[in-house]
Write a protein that holds these residues in place. Structure first.
Motif, PDB file in Angstrom:
ATOM      1  N   SER A  12       0.839  -1.207   0.000  1.00 34.27           N
ATOM      2  CA  SER A  12       0.000   0.000   0.000  1.00 34.27           C
ATOM      3  C   SER A  12       0.861   1.239   0.000  1.00 34.27           C
ATOM      4  CB  SER A  12      -0.903   0.012   1.232  1.00 34.27           C
ATOM      5  OG  SER A  12      -1.656  -1.162   1.306  1.00 34.27           O
ATOM      6  N   PHE A  68       2.395   1.695  -3.361  1.00 32.21           N
ATOM      7  CA  PHE A  68       1.360   2.161  -4.291  1.00 32.21           C
ATOM      8  C   PHE A  68       1.139   3.671  -4.123  1.00 32.21           C
ATOM      9  CE2 PHE A  68      -3.244   3.056  -4.872  1.00 32.21           C
ATOM     10  CZ  PHE A  68      -3.292   2.942  -6.256  1.00 32.21           C
ATOM     11  N   ARG A  96      -4.441  -0.883  -2.684  1.00 38.95           N
ATOM     12  CA  ARG A  96      -3.886  -0.583  -4.014  1.00 38.95           C
ATOM     13  C   ARG A  96      -5.005  -0.130  -4.954  1.00 38.95           C
ATOM     14  NH1 ARG A  96       1.070  -1.841  -4.992  1.00 38.95           N
ATOM     15  NH2 ARG A  96       0.746  -2.203  -7.216  1.00 38.95           N
TER      16      ARG A  96
END
Length: 197
Positions: free
Chosen positions: A31, A34, A61
């Motif tokens: 995460s 991302f 994501r």
């Protein structure tokens, strides 16, 4: 016997806690990557990362969740600025032109806040539609966020000229810049989500 049981329990607890912490960190890493990668494309990447990283678990994501969260950050910043301007306009000792500029600025920020709020609602609709309907709703979001950014930048117009230089202008500019930067980032992430869909 009891101390031995206590040692075994403590070792078990430490092992379990470490495993859970490591698993949570591992889950958060994709995460965070991302968010970092997505923020690299906006105008203010460091601010983007800093403001969105606390929500990594929610964003995961998902480009949609990233755009939604960025708008929520913008909304919160707008609300904070609106509250500040409301206090400022009631301050004694403001020059008439300063008070007028603060009131005008407050109107612009309130309009901006309204547009960002509508954008968040409209973005939720985008989750349930496809094709031309998605494009139409997304176009609304992009238009409103872009208009919100214009409102925020217009806010400083009333402070133009050397006669308006001073603490009030500096303070208002700091708040408006902060809102404009997170809104600019939100718009970039909204546009990115629209292109990926």
């Amino acid at each position: 016997m009891a101390p031995k049981t206590l040692i075994i329990f403590t070792l078990f607890y430490l092992t379990t806690t470490t495993t859970i912490t490591t698993a949570a960190a591992a889950a958060a890493k994709p995460s965070s990557t991302f968010i970092k990668t997505s923020c690299a494309t906006v105008t203010y990447p460091a601010l983007c990362e800093q403001s969105l990283s606390p929500f990594a678990q929610t964003i995961k994501r998902s480009p949609a969740e990233l755009a939604r969260t960025a708008l929520a950050v913008s909304l919160k910043q707008s609300q904070s600025t609106q509250a500040y301007l409301n206090k400022l306009k009631r301050l004694k000792g403001l020059k008439p032109r300063e008070r007028s500029a603060v009131k005008d600025c407050l109107e612009e920020v309130s309009d901006s806040l309204d547009r960002v709020s509508k954008s968040i609602q409209e973005l939720k609709t985008c989750d349930r539609v496809r094709g031309q309907e998605f494009i139409w709703h997304m176009s609304n979001v992009q238009t409103w966020v872009s208009s919100a950014l214009t409102d925020e930048n217009t806010c400083m117009d009333g402070f133009a000229g050397r006669v308006m230089e001073g603490r009030v202008k500096t303070s208002v500019r700091a708040h408006i810049t902060s809102v404009a930067h997170v809104t600019s980032n939100a718009l970039a992430l909204v546009n990115s989500f629209a292109q990926k869909h």
